[in-house]
Design a protein around this motif. Structure first.
Motif, PDB file in Angstrom:
ATOM      1  N   VAL A   1       0.840  -1.201   0.000  1.00  0.00           N
ATOM      2  CA  VAL A   1       0.000   0.000   0.000  1.00  0.00           C
ATOM      3  C   VAL A   1       0.878   1.254   0.000  1.00  0.00           C
ATOM      4  CG1 VAL A   1      -1.539   1.377   1.437  1.00  0.00           C
ATOM      5  CG2 VAL A   1      -2.056  -0.989   1.027  1.00  0.00           C
ATOM      6  N   VAL A   2       1.912   1.248   0.827  1.00  0.00           N
ATOM      7  CA  VAL A   2       2.827   2.401   0.866  1.00  0.00           C
ATOM      8  C   VAL A   2       3.475   2.603  -0.499  1.00  0.00           C
ATOM      9  CG1 VAL A   2       4.927   3.265   1.923  1.00  0.00           C
ATOM     10  CG2 VAL A   2       3.227   2.141   3.320  1.00  0.00           C
TER      11      VAL A   2
ATOM     12  N   ALA B   1       1.009   3.996  -2.939  1.00  0.00           N
ATOM     13  CA  ALA B   1       0.778   5.417  -2.690  1.00  0.00           C
ATOM     14  C   ALA B   1       1.890   6.250  -3.321  1.00  0.00           C
ATOM     15  CB  ALA B   1       0.701   5.675  -1.189  1.00  0.00           C
TER      16      ALA B   1
ATOM     17  N   ALA C   1       1.383   6.282  -7.021  1.00  0.00           N
ATOM     18  CA  ALA C   1       0.222   7.085  -7.398  1.00  0.00           C
ATOM     19  C   ALA C   1       0.552   8.568  -7.330  1.00  0.00           C
ATOM     20  CB  ALA C   1      -0.953   6.754  -6.482  1.00  0.00           C
ATOM     21  N   VAL C   2       1.309   8.965  -6.294  1.00  0.00           N
ATOM     22  CA  VAL C   2       1.692  10.379  -6.200  1.00  0.00           C
ATOM     23  C   VAL C   2       2.555  10.765  -7.391  1.00  0.00           C
ATOM     24  CG1 VAL C   2       3.074  11.996  -4.883  1.00  0.00           C
ATOM     25  CG2 VAL C   2       1.472  10.527  -3.722  1.00  0.00           C
TER      26      VAL C   2
ATOM     27  N   ILE D   1       0.228  11.077 -10.380  1.00  0.00           N
ATOM     28  CA  ILE D   1      -0.666  12.235 -10.355  1.00  0.00           C
ATOM     29  C   ILE D   1       0.103  13.515 -10.629  1.00  0.00           C
ATOM     30  CG2 ILE D   1      -2.110  13.633  -8.838  1.00  0.00           C
ATOM     31  CD1 ILE D   1      -2.883  10.977  -7.469  1.00  0.00           C
ATOM     32  N   LEU D   2       1.263  13.656  -9.972  1.00  0.00           N
ATOM     33  CA  LEU D   2       2.003  14.904 -10.090  1.00  0.00           C
ATOM     34  C   LEU D   2       3.118  14.833 -11.134  1.00  0.00           C
ATOM     35  CD1 LEU D   2       2.365  15.829  -6.334  1.00  0.00           C
ATOM     36  CD2 LEU D   2       0.823  16.816  -7.985  1.00  0.00           C
TER      37      LEU D   2
ATOM     38  N   ALA E   1       3.187  16.949 -14.360  1.00  0.00           N
ATOM     39  CA  ALA E   1       2.896  18.367 -14.166  1.00  0.00           C
ATOM     40  C   ALA E   1       4.128  19.238 -14.372  1.00  0.00           C
ATOM     41  CB  ALA E   1       2.326  18.582 -12.771  1.00  0.00           C
TER      42      ALA E   1
ATOM     43  N   LEU F   1       7.610  10.972  -1.486  1.00  0.00           N
ATOM     44  CA  LEU F   1       6.418  11.764  -1.165  1.00  0.00           C
ATOM     45  C   LEU F   1       6.807  13.204  -0.880  1.00  0.00           C
ATOM     46  CD1 LEU F   1       4.166   9.615   1.215  1.00  0.00           C
ATOM     47  CD2 LEU F   1       3.770  10.200  -1.150  1.00  0.00           C
TER      48      LEU F   1
ATOM     49  N   ASN G   1       8.002  15.057  -4.097  1.00  0.00           N
ATOM     50  CA  ASN G   1       6.933  15.387  -5.036  1.00  0.00           C
ATOM     51  C   ASN G   1       5.975  16.414  -4.464  1.00  0.00           C
ATOM     52  OD1 ASN G   1       6.789  13.888  -7.662  1.00  0.00           O
ATOM     53  ND2 ASN G   1       7.431  12.278  -6.273  1.00  0.00           N
ATOM     54  N   LEU G   2       5.601  16.249  -3.200  1.00  0.00           N
ATOM     55  CA  LEU G   2       4.570  17.133  -2.649  1.00  0.00           C
ATOM     56  C   LEU G   2       5.116  18.534  -2.400  1.00  0.00           C
ATOM     57  CD1 LEU G   2       2.710  14.811  -0.161  1.00  0.00           C
ATOM     58  CD2 LEU G   2       1.901  15.686  -2.320  1.00  0.00           C
ATOM     59  N   SER G   3       6.410  18.647  -2.043  1.00  0.00           N
ATOM     60  CA  SER G   3       6.927  19.976  -1.724  1.00  0.00           C
ATOM     61  C   SER G   3       7.138  20.814  -2.979  1.00  0.00           C
ATOM     62  CB  SER G   3       8.245  19.856  -0.961  1.00  0.00           C
ATOM     63  OG  SER G   3       9.219  19.267  -1.772  1.00  0.00           O
TER      64      SER G   3
ATOM     65  N   ALA H   1       5.169  20.213  -5.948  1.00  0.00           N
ATOM     66  CA  ALA H   1       4.031  19.947  -6.838  1.00  0.00           C
ATOM     67  C   ALA H   1       4.472  19.158  -8.060  1.00  0.00           C
ATOM     68  CB  ALA H   1       3.328  21.237  -7.242  1.00  0.00           C
TER      69      ALA H   1
END
Lengths: 218, 249
Positions: free
Chosen positions: B74-75, B78, B81-82, B85-86, B89, B235, B238-240, B242
Motif C-alpha cells: 500500500v505504501v 501510494a 500514485a503520487v 498524479i504529479l 505536471a 512523497l 513530489n509534494l513539496s 508539486a
C-alpha cells in the motif's frame, strides 16, 4: 460536581480516554463535513484517524503491565546472573524459551492494538500523501481547492462540453495536453488566466459562487 | 450549512459517549481485548515460537506477516500514485511559481545538518536492526532514514538531496524492499512450507526453526525499511514541489 456517580465524573475522570476520543472524532467529522477547503477536510480526516488510534491504544492499556517486550527473566535469550548464583551456578544461567503461564501473561500489555495501530499509522501517512497530491493536481487544473468554487467550475466545464462537442474535439486535437480532458483544460486555462492576473477577481467570484452554490448542489 | 452539519456530528458523538459507558474501564486486565485468547497466545508463546523478545515485532512480521506485506505494498502504491498524479505536471507548468527566491543555503544550517545526518542514519539502522529486542522495526527505522534525506532537502535544496537519492532510485529501492519481503515469503514456500512460513528457512540457515523465524523477521523488516525510506522521501520531494522536483521549500 465531581462527586462519585455523576455524569461529569464518569466522563471526565473514569472514562477520560473515551471522552477525548469522542471529542477528537467529532472535531474531525465536523471538519470533514462542513469545511469547504479540501486541505481542511484532510486535516479533519487526520484528526479523525488520530481519534481512532487513541481509542485502540487506550484499550491496550493493562494495569500493572509493562510494554510487550519480554523482561529479562522471560527473555528467550536472556540470562539472569542473580538467579544463577542462587542455584549455586556461576556465570549466570541461560534461559531457554518457555511458554508463559496465565499470571505471567498478565505482566505484559496487549501487543495486538499496537500492531494494528502501527499498520493504521503507516497506511494513514500513505493515504494522506496521496490525498495531498490529488489536492495539488486539482489546484493545478482548476486554480482552487474550495469545494463550492470547484463545483461551479466543473459544472461550467460540463455545460461547455455538452454545448459544442465539435469545437471541443477540435481544440483537444490541437492541444497535446488536452487529449485526456478536453473540456476541463480549456476552461481551467481560462480560469487560471483570470485568477493569476487579478486576485481580487477571485474574491468577487467567490461571492458570486456562494450565491450560486445551492444550484450547484442540486 | 454549518449548523446542519453539526447535527450528524453531535448525533454520532452522543451515541459514542453513550456507548462509552459499556466499554471496559481504564487499564482493566479483564477487558475483552486484554483477556482474549489471541492476545494471551501472542504474549505467552511468542518466545517459544520465534524467540523474539519484542512481541509487537513478532506479531507484525510473523503472525500477521501477510497483513504487513500488503501494507508495505500500500505504501509503495501510494508513492507510485503520487508520482503518476504529479509526475507530468512539471514539464507542462515550469517556472510558474512567483514567490521563489534564489538563496544560498545557510552556512549554520547546512553545517549542522552535515553533522547530524550521519547520526540520524546510524540511528535509523539501529532502530531497524534492533526492532526485535527493543521498540523499533522496519517502519520506524525507514521513517527515520527517510527523514535524514528530507533534512538534506530542507537544509540545502531539493536538488542536493535528489543527487544523492534520485526519484528513479527511490522507486527501485521501494520495489526492491517489496521484492525482499515477497522473496522471503516465496523462498519459504519453495522450501516446503506455506507462503511467509519462515520456519522452513531452517534448511538454508544454520539455525533452529525458531531462530529461522527470528532471522527471517529481520530480513522482512529490512525490506519494509527500504520501501518506507524511499517512499517517504519520494512523497516529500513530489509534494513539496508539486511534482516539478526542483526548487522545493
Amino acid at each position: 460536581m465531581f462527586e462519585e456517580g455523576s455524569v461529569i465524573n464518569e466522563l471526565l475522570i473514569e472514562r477520560l480516554n473515551y471522552f477525548i476520543y469522542v471529542v477528537l472524532l467529532m472535531i474531525g467529522l465536523h471538519a470533514m463535513i462542513s469545511k469547504r477547503n479540501l486541505i481542511k477536510k484532510l486535516i479533519g480526516m487526520s484528526i479523525f484517524q488520530t481519534a481512532i488510534i487513541l481509542f485502540y491504544v487506550s484499550i491496550g492499556v493493562k494495569d500493572e503491565a509493562t510494554i510487550p517486550i519480554y523482561k529479562a527473566n522471560h527473555d528467550p535469550h536472556g540470562s539472569h546472573v542473580e538467579h544463577g548464583e542462587a542455584n549455586g551456578l556461576t556465570g549466570g544461567v541461560l534461559y531457554g524459551p518457555k511458554a508463559l503461564k496465565k499470571e505471567e501473561v498478565q505482566e505484559y500489555a496487549n501487543p495486538l492494538p499496537h500492531v494494528l495501530m502501527l499498520t493504521a499509522i503507516v497506511v494513514g501517512v500513505a493515504t494522506l500523501g496521496l490525498a495531498l497530491a490529488l489536492c495539488q493536481r486539482i489546484y493545478q487544473g482548476y486554480g482552487t481547492i474550495e469545494e463550492d468554487e470547484l463545483l461551479v467550475k466543473i459544472e461550467r466545464a460540463d455545460a461547455r462540453k455538452s454545448l459544442s462537442p465539435i469545437e471541443n474535439s477540435k481544440t483537444s486535437s490541437s492541444r497535446k495536453s488536452a487529449s485526456q480532458k478536453p473540456g476541463l483544460t480549456k476552461v481551467s486555462s481560462v480560469m487560471k488566466s483570470s485568477i493569476s492576473t487579478n486576485p481580487s477577481v477571485t474574491k468577487s467570484k467567490k461571492a458570486v459562487t456562494h450565491k450560486k452554490q445551492p444550484k450547484g448542489k442540486k | 450549512m454549518k449548523f446542519v452539519s453539526m447535527l450528524p456530528v453531535v448525533a454520532v458523538g452522543g451515541i459514542l459517549l453513550l456507548a462509552a459507558k459499556d466499554f471496559p474501564a481504564w487499564g482493566d486486565p479483564q477487558s475483552p481485548a486484554s483477556s482474549s485468547p489471541v492476545s494471551s497466545h501472542f504474549i505467552g508463546s511468542t518466545g517459544v515460537d520465534t524467540e523474539v523478545p519484542n512481541m509487537v515485532t513478532a506479531v507484525l512480521a510473523d503472525y500477521r506477516g501477510f497483513d504487513t506485506m500488503f501494507e508495505t505494498v500500500v505504501v509503495f502504491i501510494a508513492g507510485i500514485a503520487v508520482l503518476a498524479i504529479l509526475g507530468g505536471a512539471g514539464k507542462r507548468r515550469a517556472s510558474k511559481r512567483v514567490h521563489e527566491v534564489e538563496a544560498e543555503p545557510d552556512l549554520i544550517v547546512t553545517n549542522t545538518a552535515r553533522l547530524i545526518v550521519p547520526v540520524i542514519q546510524i540511528f535509523a539502522f539501529y532502530v531497524l536492526a534492533h526492532g526485535h529486542v527493543s521498540p523499533g522495526g522496519g517502519f520506524q527505522g525507514g521513517v527515520v532514514m527517510g527523514a535524514s534525506f528530507i533534512l538534506i532537502g530542507l537544509s540545502w535544496d531539493l536538488e542536493t538531496a535528489l543527487a544523492r537519492f534520485s526519484i528513479q532510485r527511490c522507486m527501485a529501492v521501494a520495489a526492491g524492499g517489496i521484492v525482499i519481503y515477497g522473496g522471503i515469503g516465496l523462498l519459504s514456500m519453495f522450501l516446503g512450507g506455506e507462503f511467509l512460513d519462515y520456519a522452513e528457512l531452517e534448511s538454508i540457515l544454520p539455525v533452529s526453526r525458531e531462530m529461522a523465524r527470528y532471522h527471517a523477521m529481520l530480513g522482512v523488516e529490512i525490506g519494509v525499511g527500504f520501501t518506507v525510506t524511499a517512499i517517504m522521501f519520494a512523497l516529500y520531494a513530489n509534494l513539496s514541489t508539486a511534482g516539478r522536483l526542483k526548487g522545493g521549500l
